[in-house]
Design a protein around this motif. Structure first.
Motif, PDB file in Angstrom:
ATOM      1  N   ALA A  34     115.639  84.769 -10.873  1.00  0.00           N
ATOM      2  CA  ALA A  34     115.787  83.322 -10.949  1.00  0.00           C
ATOM      3  C   ALA A  34     114.426  82.652 -10.751  1.00  0.00           C
ATOM      4  O   ALA A  34     113.615  83.096  -9.939  1.00  0.00           O
ATOM      5  N   VAL A  36     113.046  78.591 -10.332  1.00  0.00           N
ATOM      6  CA  VAL A  36     113.457  77.201 -10.156  1.00  0.00           C
ATOM      7  C   VAL A  36     112.231  76.342  -9.941  1.00  0.00           C
ATOM      8  O   VAL A  36     111.345  76.690  -9.151  1.00  0.00           O
ATOM      9  N   VAL A  51     115.433  69.202 -11.255  1.00  0.00           N
ATOM     10  CA  VAL A  51     115.437  70.629 -10.961  1.00  0.00           C
ATOM     11  C   VAL A  51     115.620  71.376 -12.275  1.00  0.00           C
ATOM     12  O   VAL A  51     116.562  71.112 -13.023  1.00  0.00           O
ATOM     13  N   CYS A  53     116.086  75.118 -13.761  1.00  0.00           N
ATOM     14  CA  CYS A  53     116.461  76.469 -13.330  1.00  0.00           C
ATOM     15  C   CYS A  53     116.536  77.415 -14.522  1.00  0.00           C
ATOM     16  O   CYS A  53     117.014  77.039 -15.587  1.00  0.00           O
ATOM     17  N   ARG A  54     116.093  78.618 -14.304  1.00  0.00           N
ATOM     18  CA  ARG A  54     116.227  79.696 -15.283  1.00  0.00           C
ATOM     19  C   ARG A  54     116.707  80.938 -14.534  1.00  0.00           C
ATOM     20  O   ARG A  54     116.210  81.239 -13.454  1.00  0.00           O
TER      21      ARG A  54
END
Length: 70
Positions: A34, A36, A51, A53-54
């Motif tokens: 992850a 972020v 935010v 996120c991946r």
């Protein structure tokens, strides 16, 4: 809270050159990675943060899951 934050689309190009704080969680072999980013809102709201996120699965975990199903 979620509905209030649905007011604009996140376009990552809008954050180029902006200060950001990030967190990275690297998987070992069987869980998720992850990444972020927390950045000031790109739509000139001084009280808002965006935010980004991946999350992704390591290739080894995908191979292992495929092999287990055979």
């Amino acid at each position: 809270m979620w509905d209030a934050g649905a007011g604009h689309v996140i376009n990552e190009a809008d954050y180029a050159g902006k200060k950001a704080y990030g967190g990275l969680d690297l998987a070992s072999t069987s869980d998720l990675n992850a990444l972020v980013w927390l950045v000031a809102c790109a739509h000139n709201d001084p009280d808002a943060l965006d935010v980004i996120c991946r999350a992704w699965v390591p290739e080894a975990a995908v191979s292992k899951a495929r092999a287990a199903r055979l």
